[in-house]
Scaffold this active site. Sequence first.
Site, PDB file in Angstrom:
ATOM      1  CE  LYS A   1      -4.147   0.689   9.943  1.00 55.23           C
ATOM      2  NZ  LYS A   1      -3.572   1.571   9.092  1.00 55.23           N
TER       3      LYS A   1
ATOM      4  CD  GLU B   1      -1.080   0.420   3.749  1.00 55.73           C
ATOM      5  OE1 GLU B   1      -1.341   1.633   4.002  1.00 55.73           O
ATOM      6  OE2 GLU B   1      -1.727  -0.600   4.244  1.00 55.73           O
TER       7      GLU B   1
END
Length: 211
Positions: free
Chosen positions: A132, A43
Amino acid sequence: MLREEGLRLIEDTRIIAIVRGVEEEHITGVAQALLDGGVQVMEITLNTPGAENMIAKLQQNFGDRMYIGAGTVLDIDDAKKAFEAGASYLVTPNMDEDVIRYSAEQGAPIFPGATTPTEIVKAWKAGATAVKIFPGASLGISYLKELQGPLSHIPMVAVGGVTEENIAQFLQIGCYAVGIGGSLVNLKEIANGNYEWVRDKAARLTASARG
Protein backbone atom coordinates in the site's frame (compact mmCIF):
# COMPACT_ATOMS: atom_id res chain seq x y z
CA MET A 1 -14.29 -16.56 1.65
CA LEU A 2 -11.12 -18.39 0.66
CA ARG A 3 -7.89 -16.49 0.05
CA GLU A 4 -7.86 -17.25 -3.68
CA GLU A 5 -11.46 -16.11 -4.12
CA GLY A 6 -10.80 -12.92 -2.18
CA LEU A 7 -7.70 -12.00 -4.14
CA ARG A 8 -9.60 -12.68 -7.35
CA LEU A 9 -12.27 -10.21 -6.21
CA ILE A 10 -9.60 -7.56 -5.66
CA GLU A 11 -8.08 -8.24 -9.07
CA ASP A 12 -11.50 -8.09 -10.72
CA THR A 13 -12.97 -5.02 -9.01
CA ARG A 14 -9.70 -3.22 -8.10
CA ILE A 15 -11.37 -1.27 -5.27
CA ILE A 16 -10.97 -1.75 -1.51
CA ALA A 17 -13.46 0.25 0.56
CA ILE A 18 -11.88 1.64 3.73
CA VAL A 19 -14.48 1.78 6.50
CA ARG A 20 -13.40 4.07 9.31
CA GLY A 21 -15.57 5.66 11.99
CA VAL A 22 -18.86 4.04 10.96
CA GLU A 23 -21.14 3.26 13.91
CA GLU A 24 -21.88 -0.41 14.42
CA GLU A 25 -25.61 0.02 13.85
CA HIS A 26 -24.90 1.13 10.29
CA ILE A 27 -22.32 -1.44 9.25
CA THR A 28 -24.76 -3.91 7.67
CA GLY A 29 -26.40 -1.16 5.64
CA VAL A 30 -23.01 0.11 4.48
CA ALA A 31 -21.85 -3.36 3.45
CA GLN A 32 -25.04 -4.00 1.49
CA ALA A 33 -24.74 -0.60 -0.22
CA LEU A 34 -21.13 -1.29 -1.24
CA LEU A 35 -22.08 -4.74 -2.50
CA ASP A 36 -25.04 -3.37 -4.48
CA GLY A 37 -22.71 -0.77 -5.99
CA GLY A 38 -20.21 -3.41 -7.11
CA VAL A 39 -17.56 -3.03 -4.38
CA GLN A 40 -17.02 -6.47 -2.86
CA VAL A 41 -13.87 -5.84 -0.82
CA MET A 42 -13.84 -3.82 2.40
CA GLU A 43 -11.58 -3.27 5.37
CA ILE A 44 -12.74 -2.19 8.81
CA THR A 45 -10.08 -0.09 10.48
CA LEU A 46 -9.23 -1.22 13.99
CA ASN A 47 -9.38 2.35 15.30
CA THR A 48 -13.12 2.31 14.63
CA PRO A 49 -15.06 1.68 17.88
CA GLY A 50 -16.50 -1.84 17.78
CA ALA A 51 -14.32 -2.86 14.83
CA GLU A 52 -13.83 -6.44 15.97
CA ASN A 53 -17.57 -7.00 16.45
CA MET A 54 -18.23 -5.49 13.03
CA ILE A 55 -15.70 -7.75 11.33
CA ALA A 56 -17.30 -10.78 12.96
CA LYS A 57 -20.80 -9.65 11.99
CA LEU A 58 -19.80 -8.94 8.41
CA GLN A 59 -18.12 -12.32 8.04
CA GLN A 60 -21.28 -14.00 9.27
CA ASN A 61 -23.63 -12.04 7.02
CA PHE A 62 -21.52 -11.24 3.95
CA GLY A 63 -18.49 -13.54 4.11
CA ASP A 64 -19.65 -15.63 1.17
CA ARG A 65 -20.07 -12.58 -1.08
CA MET A 66 -17.52 -10.05 0.19
CA TYR A 67 -13.86 -10.11 1.18
CA ILE A 68 -13.68 -8.65 4.70
CA GLY A 69 -10.40 -7.50 6.23
CA ALA A 70 -8.97 -5.33 8.99
CA GLY A 71 -7.17 -2.04 8.47
CA THR A 72 -4.96 0.20 10.61
CA VAL A 73 -3.19 -2.87 11.98
CA LEU A 74 -0.15 -1.41 13.74
CA ASP A 75 1.52 -4.37 15.44
CA ILE A 76 1.36 -8.09 16.22
CA ASP A 77 -1.25 -7.58 18.94
CA ASP A 78 -3.52 -5.80 16.47
CA ALA A 79 -2.95 -8.56 13.93
CA LYS A 80 -3.95 -11.24 16.44
CA LYS A 81 -7.10 -9.30 17.40
CA ALA A 82 -8.02 -8.92 13.75
CA PHE A 83 -7.63 -12.60 12.99
CA GLU A 84 -9.54 -13.60 16.13
CA ALA A 85 -12.40 -11.38 14.94
CA GLY A 86 -12.39 -13.18 11.60
CA ALA A 87 -10.49 -10.80 9.31
CA SER A 88 -9.51 -12.46 6.03
CA TYR A 89 -6.65 -10.06 5.31
CA LEU A 90 -4.74 -7.20 6.94
CA VAL A 91 -3.89 -3.66 5.88
CA THR A 92 -1.35 -1.54 7.74
CA PRO A 93 -0.40 2.13 7.50
CA ASN A 94 3.21 1.32 8.40
CA MET A 95 5.88 -1.12 7.32
CA ASP A 96 6.38 -3.63 10.14
CA GLU A 97 8.22 -6.71 8.91
CA ASP A 98 7.16 -8.76 11.93
CA VAL A 99 3.48 -8.13 11.17
CA ILE A 100 4.03 -8.98 7.51
CA ARG A 101 5.74 -12.26 8.36
CA TYR A 102 3.11 -13.12 10.98
CA SER A 103 0.28 -12.60 8.51
CA ALA A 104 2.08 -14.66 5.89
CA GLU A 105 2.55 -17.45 8.45
CA GLN A 106 -1.22 -17.43 9.02
CA GLY A 107 -1.76 -17.80 5.28
CA ALA A 108 -3.53 -14.44 5.08
CA PRO A 109 -2.88 -11.69 2.54
CA ILE A 110 -1.35 -8.49 3.91
CA PHE A 111 -1.09 -5.05 2.35
CA PRO A 112 1.44 -3.06 4.39
CA GLY A 113 1.86 0.68 4.05
CA ALA A 114 5.11 2.05 2.65
CA THR A 115 6.33 5.29 1.11
CA THR A 116 9.89 4.98 -0.11
CA PRO A 117 11.42 2.50 -2.57
CA THR A 118 13.45 1.04 0.32
CA GLU A 119 10.33 0.39 2.42
CA ILE A 120 8.43 -1.00 -0.56
CA VAL A 121 11.15 -3.52 -1.40
CA LYS A 122 11.56 -4.53 2.26
CA ALA A 123 7.83 -5.08 2.59
CA TRP A 124 7.75 -7.19 -0.55
CA LYS A 125 10.70 -9.32 0.54
CA ALA A 126 9.11 -9.85 3.96
CA GLY A 127 6.06 -11.42 2.30
CA ALA A 128 3.60 -8.64 1.41
CA THR A 129 0.81 -9.65 -0.97
CA ALA A 130 0.88 -6.12 -2.38
CA VAL A 131 2.25 -2.90 -0.95
CA LYS A 132 0.00 0.00 0.00
CA ILE A 133 1.54 3.30 -1.10
CA PHE A 134 0.69 5.69 1.71
CA PRO A 135 0.08 8.61 2.03
CA GLY A 136 -1.04 8.54 -1.59
CA ALA A 137 -2.88 11.87 -1.65
CA SER A 138 0.31 13.74 -0.80
CA LEU A 139 2.52 11.74 -3.16
CA GLY A 140 0.20 11.83 -6.18
CA ILE A 141 -0.11 9.81 -9.35
CA SER A 142 3.24 10.96 -10.74
CA TYR A 143 5.10 9.45 -7.78
CA LEU A 144 3.36 6.11 -8.24
CA LYS A 145 4.09 6.22 -11.95
CA GLU A 146 7.79 6.75 -11.27
CA LEU A 147 7.85 3.80 -8.88
CA GLN A 148 6.51 1.54 -11.63
CA GLY A 149 9.79 1.91 -13.53
CA PRO A 150 12.16 -0.02 -11.24
CA LEU A 151 9.50 -1.70 -9.09
CA SER A 152 6.85 -2.82 -11.58
CA HIS A 153 7.21 -6.41 -10.34
CA ILE A 154 5.77 -5.39 -6.94
CA PRO A 155 1.95 -5.04 -6.85
CA MET A 156 0.99 -1.66 -5.40
CA VAL A 157 -2.24 -0.38 -3.88
CA ALA A 158 -2.80 3.38 -4.09
CA VAL A 159 -4.51 4.87 -1.03
CA GLY A 160 -5.45 8.52 -0.72
CA GLY A 161 -6.66 10.98 -3.31
CA VAL A 162 -8.48 8.43 -5.49
CA THR A 163 -11.66 9.82 -7.09
CA GLU A 164 -14.12 8.97 -9.85
CA GLU A 165 -12.19 11.30 -12.10
CA ASN A 166 -8.73 9.79 -11.62
CA ILE A 167 -9.28 6.16 -10.59
CA ALA A 168 -8.72 4.99 -14.16
CA GLN A 169 -5.37 6.80 -14.23
CA PHE A 170 -4.18 5.02 -11.09
CA LEU A 171 -5.05 1.68 -12.63
CA GLN A 172 -3.63 2.55 -16.06
CA ILE A 173 -0.19 3.35 -14.62
CA GLY A 174 -0.08 -0.14 -13.14
CA CYS A 175 -1.61 -0.06 -9.66
CA TYR A 176 -2.85 -3.45 -8.50
CA ALA A 177 -5.81 -1.82 -6.75
CA VAL A 178 -6.90 1.35 -4.96
CA GLY A 179 -8.17 1.96 -1.43
CA ILE A 180 -10.94 4.52 -1.02
CA GLY A 181 -12.16 5.83 2.33
CA GLY A 182 -14.12 8.94 3.21
CA SER A 183 -15.05 9.93 -0.33
CA LEU A 184 -16.91 6.61 -0.65
CA VAL A 185 -17.82 5.77 2.94
CA ASN A 186 -19.32 9.19 3.71
CA LEU A 187 -19.98 9.33 7.45
CA LYS A 188 -22.53 12.15 7.23
CA GLU A 189 -24.69 10.36 4.67
CA ILE A 190 -24.37 7.07 6.55
CA ALA A 191 -25.36 8.65 9.88
CA ASN A 192 -28.53 9.87 8.13
CA GLY A 193 -29.24 6.36 6.89
CA ASN A 194 -28.65 7.38 3.28
CA TYR A 195 -27.07 4.13 2.16
CA GLU A 196 -28.22 4.80 -1.39
CA TRP A 197 -25.59 7.57 -1.56
CA VAL A 198 -22.87 5.00 -0.83
CA ARG A 199 -24.36 2.53 -3.32
CA ASP A 200 -24.48 5.11 -6.09
CA LYS A 201 -20.96 6.36 -5.37
CA ALA A 202 -19.66 2.79 -5.39
CA ALA A 203 -21.38 2.16 -8.72
CA ARG A 204 -19.80 5.25 -10.29
CA LEU A 205 -16.36 4.31 -9.00
CA THR A 206 -16.59 0.74 -10.27
CA ALA A 207 -17.77 2.01 -13.66
CA SER A 208 -14.86 4.47 -13.83
CA ALA A 209 -12.41 1.73 -12.80
CA ARG A 210 -13.48 -0.34 -15.77
CA GLY A 211 -12.75 2.63 -18.02
